[in-house]
Write a protein that holds these residues in place. Sequence first.
Motif, PDB file in Angstrom:
ATOM      1  N   UNK A 295       0.838  -1.211   0.000  1.00 53.03           N
ATOM      2  CA  UNK A 295       0.000   0.000   0.000  1.00 53.03           C
ATOM      3  C   UNK A 295       0.865   1.250   0.000  1.00 53.03           C
ATOM      4  N   UNK A 296       1.934   1.253   0.783  1.00 53.61           N
ATOM      5  CA  UNK A 296       2.828   2.414   0.804  1.00 53.61           C
ATOM      6  C   UNK A 296       3.447   2.654  -0.570  1.00 53.61           C
ATOM      7  N   UNK A 297       3.805   1.572  -1.246  1.00 53.95           N
ATOM      8  CA  UNK A 297       4.378   1.691  -2.590  1.00 53.95           C
ATOM      9  C   UNK A 297       3.341   2.263  -3.560  1.00 53.95           C
ATOM     10  N   UNK A 298       2.123   1.774  -3.479  1.00 60.05           N
ATOM     11  CA  UNK A 298       1.064   2.279  -4.359  1.00 60.05           C
ATOM     12  C   UNK A 298       0.729   3.735  -4.057  1.00 60.05           C
ATOM     13  N   UNK A 299       0.676   4.080  -2.777  1.00 60.50           N
ATOM     14  CA  UNK A 299       0.379   5.463  -2.403  1.00 60.50           C
ATOM     15  C   UNK A 299       1.483   6.394  -2.879  1.00 60.50           C
ATOM     16  N   UNK A 300       2.732   5.979  -2.758  1.00 58.53           N
ATOM     17  CA  UNK A 300       3.848   6.799  -3.235  1.00 58.53           C
ATOM     18  C   UNK A 300       3.722   7.056  -4.734  1.00 58.53           C
ATOM     19  N   UNK A 301       3.498   6.005  -5.501  1.00 58.06           N
ATOM     20  CA  UNK A 301       3.375   6.172  -6.954  1.00 58.06           C
ATOM     21  C   UNK A 301       2.141   6.979  -7.325  1.00 58.06           C
ATOM     22  N   UNK A 302       1.052   6.744  -6.625  1.00 56.17           N
ATOM     23  CA  UNK A 302      -0.183   7.472  -6.909  1.00 56.17           C
ATOM     24  C   UNK A 302      -0.032   8.952  -6.586  1.00 56.17           C
ATOM     25  N   UNK A 303       0.618   9.266  -5.471  1.00 57.95           N
ATOM     26  CA  UNK A 303       0.822  10.660  -5.080  1.00 57.95           C
ATOM     27  C   UNK A 303       1.717  11.380  -6.078  1.00 57.95           C
ATOM     28  N   UNK A 304       2.780  10.716  -6.504  1.00 64.38           N
ATOM     29  CA  UNK A 304       3.683  11.326  -7.489  1.00 64.38           C
ATOM     30  C   UNK A 304       2.952  11.602  -8.797  1.00 64.38           C
ATOM     31  N   UNK A 305       2.109  10.662  -9.219  1.00 63.83           N
ATOM     32  CA  UNK A 305       1.352  10.864 -10.452  1.00 63.83           C
ATOM     33  C   UNK A 305       0.414  12.052 -10.318  1.00 63.83           C
ATOM     34  N   UNK A 306      -0.279  12.125  -9.191  1.00 65.53           N
ATOM     35  CA  UNK A 306      -1.230  13.209  -8.982  1.00 65.53           C
ATOM     36  C   UNK A 306      -0.522  14.558  -8.958  1.00 65.53           C
ATOM     37  N   UNK A 307       0.631  14.624  -8.299  1.00 71.38           N
ATOM     38  CA  UNK A 307       1.381  15.876  -8.245  1.00 71.38           C
ATOM     39  C   UNK A 307       1.846  16.320  -9.632  1.00 71.38           C
ATOM     40  N   UNK A 308       2.190  15.343 -10.480  1.00 68.28           N
ATOM     41  CA  UNK A 308       2.643  15.690 -11.832  1.00 68.28           C
ATOM     42  C   UNK A 308       1.471  16.122 -12.708  1.00 68.28           C
ATOM     43  N   UNK A 309       0.357  15.414 -12.575  1.00 67.15           N
ATOM     44  CA  UNK A 309      -0.805  15.714 -13.419  1.00 67.15           C
ATOM     45  C   UNK A 309      -1.466  17.024 -12.997  1.00 67.15           C
ATOM     46  N   UNK A 310      -1.491  17.276 -11.701  1.00 71.08           N
ATOM     47  CA  UNK A 310      -2.193  18.463 -11.179  1.00 71.08           C
ATOM     48  C   UNK A 310      -1.218  19.332 -10.380  1.00 71.08           C
ATOM     49  N   UNK A 311      -0.275  19.993 -11.030  1.00 68.06           N
ATOM     50  CA  UNK A 311       0.690  20.821 -10.294  1.00 68.06           C
ATOM     51  C   UNK A 311      -0.019  21.913  -9.495  1.00 68.06           C
ATOM     52  N   UNK A 312       0.483  22.145  -8.284  1.00 67.86           N
ATOM     53  CA  UNK A 312      -0.193  23.057  -7.362  1.00 67.86           C
ATOM     54  C   UNK A 312       0.460  24.440  -7.292  1.00 67.86           C
ATOM     55  N   UNK A 313       1.495  24.674  -8.080  1.00 66.21           N
ATOM     56  CA  UNK A 313       2.146  25.986  -8.094  1.00 66.21           C
ATOM     57  C   UNK A 313       2.651  26.257  -9.503  1.00 66.21           C
ATOM     58  N   UNK A 314       2.954  27.513  -9.766  1.00 62.88           N
ATOM     59  CA  UNK A 314       3.453  27.882 -11.084  1.00 62.88           C
ATOM     60  C   UNK A 314       4.809  27.243 -11.353  1.00 62.88           C
ATOM     61  N   UNK A 315       5.644  27.148 -10.320  1.00 64.57           N
ATOM     62  CA  UNK A 315       6.957  26.506 -10.481  1.00 64.57           C
ATOM     63  C   UNK A 315       6.782  25.032 -10.832  1.00 64.57           C
ATOM     64  N   UNK A 316       5.861  24.355 -10.146  1.00 66.27           N
ATOM     65  CA  UNK A 316       5.606  22.940 -10.440  1.00 66.27           C
ATOM     66  C   UNK A 316       5.109  22.762 -11.866  1.00 66.27           C
ATOM     67  N   UNK A 317       4.244  23.649 -12.304  1.00 62.13           N
ATOM     68  CA  UNK A 317       3.741  23.544 -13.678  1.00 62.13           C
ATOM     69  C   UNK A 317       4.851  23.796 -14.699  1.00 62.13           C
ATOM     70  N   UNK A 318       5.703  24.767 -14.430  1.00 65.21           N
ATOM     71  CA  UNK A 318       6.826  25.032 -15.339  1.00 65.21           C
ATOM     72  C   UNK A 318       7.735  23.812 -15.444  1.00 65.21           C
ATOM     73  N   UNK A 319       8.020  23.180 -14.307  1.00 64.44           N
ATOM     74  CA  UNK A 319       8.851  21.969 -14.320  1.00 64.44           C
ATOM     75  C   UNK A 319       8.178  20.875 -15.137  1.00 64.44           C
ATOM     76  N   UNK A 320       6.890  20.650 -14.883  1.00 64.10           N
ATOM     77  CA  UNK A 320       6.188  19.605 -15.614  1.00 64.10           C
ATOM     78  C   UNK A 320       6.213  19.857 -17.110  1.00 64.10           C
ATOM     79  N   UNK A 321       5.905  21.087 -17.525  1.00 62.53           N
ATOM     80  CA  UNK A 321       5.847  21.392 -18.950  1.00 62.53           C
ATOM     81  C   UNK A 321       7.223  21.279 -19.596  1.00 62.53           C
ATOM     82  N   UNK A 322       8.269  21.627 -18.860  1.00 65.55           N
ATOM     83  CA  UNK A 322       9.634  21.484 -19.397  1.00 65.55           C
ATOM     84  C   UNK A 322       9.971  20.008 -19.607  1.00 65.55           C
TER      85      UNK A 322
END
Length: 532
Positions: A362-389
């Motif tokens: 479960x910890x492994x799945x939560x880690x991967x799921x959280x990382x995916x969510x953070x990449x798909x839905x960036x919560x700051x302009x810096x995060x979005x710039x990183x993702x788009x780059x």
Amino acid sequence: MDYQALEFEYRSSPDQQAATPAFHPVIVVGAGPVGLSLAIDLAQRGIRVLLLDNDHKLSTGSRAICFAKRTLEIFDRLGCCDRMVDKGVSWKLGRVYFGDEEVYQFDLLPEPGHERPAFINLQQYYVEGFLAERAQALPNLEIRWSNTVTGIEQNAEEVLLTVDTPEGPYRLRAGHVAACDGARSPLRGLLGLESRGRSFRDRFLIADVRIAGMDLPCERRFWFDPPFHPGQSVLLHKQADDVWRIDFQLGWDANPDEEKKPEHILPRVRAVLDSIGAAGCEVEIVWASVYTFACLRMERFRQGRVLFAGDSAHGVSPFGARGANSGVQDAENLAWKLALVSRGDAPDALLDSYAGEREFAADENILNSTRATDFITPKSEISRMFRDAVLDLSREHAFARKLVNSGRLSVPAVLRESPLNTADVDAFEGAMVPGAPAADAPLGNGKWLLRELGPDFTLLVFGGTAWAEAHPTNTRIVHLDADGLAAQRYDARPGTTYLIRPDLHVAARWRHPTAAAVQAAIARACAKATPC
């Protein structure tokens, strides 16, 4: 069969009139994919099982749709995978888009030599329907519909349940109870427990639409910031019956009630179809839902004689199809252990390994799921710039593609640190380490390796029968050639032997084992202090 319309009749049980609460070795609560899988597995192992569900129907809407190869292999052992694969849509390729341009594609099963596909897409109500029909065919498995657990107590010897029915309440005793009653788990609440983790402030629309005449390859398509849905993400998947699942990211401020209305869904769907050259296709909305999600889990999956599995124990975002798949794998891990303990063939401590192994998964799945969510839905302009780059770079650079995360698809956990493993004493190469899920391979004449494994412990012996003849054992032995694809995947030479657990994880491996070493490894895998 219209499984969404199917209703199961409530039937009174003699237990309801018993002077003292009737005893059942195992009671499973919740008849979703996890509870049904667990109950079937236990029944096939000879355990008398009672399955309680508070409803009288299966799920409606597609809900979970992506079932991974590992889960299909479990369904094989439960006797209903062929129906699922025949009905579902098999796929292994995924495409990732940034804007309107494809940046790369991936293959989830690039090597040949596997019986089951990387994934099938199949609506959850079909999966539940096929499992329910299999369950009803087993004589030692009873399902009681419209039986709602409203109270639970336990002591060192048993669990006492209070169950409400249309005819009033009654009580039951159980050796163990498996709580497979979903994300809102009434049993978890009755025990005063909770799941903790991280909630995400975003909303997504799921739209199941029947699209007549759309002839696209069966592939996963994920768009970041497409022109037809700017600033958000979209996922497109094909299911059975010409139904397509489309997920639209909406943002936290979206009104769920409004977004589910056809007049808002259809323009979004039309925009997707226009972008992929399917503008003229007829569209019918089959089901729609707006959801939010969280990544969380209970602190301990074992609470005395009550064991939690599936969404009742842990929750993830939908990106990566890790919810239902990990839940069915919970059931597979628990079933053989609970069967051995219930029969008195293994100590109670074996159930502690269920909690430890599946909490790790479960910890492994939560880690991967959280990382995916953070990449798909960036919560700051810096995060979005990183993702788009990263997305820009991934068009031409392989290193950047490893950073793109549109949902890392479900894979089974490798239980390297499990106390049930026997450490290697010989040198091996490859992925089949103790704790790894056993790999499939063709054996010739239409046979497959995983199909040859028994319901209990199995020894894979490569290259001859001398060892097995010299050291007879009541453990199932499968003899394999020391060359060929199976030998390659298991890094086998003549004499190489693998001990496979009942849930198809590697427990131990040797180049030339002794009978004592095999017996000690089986004892360790059953949490016993000494060999049988």
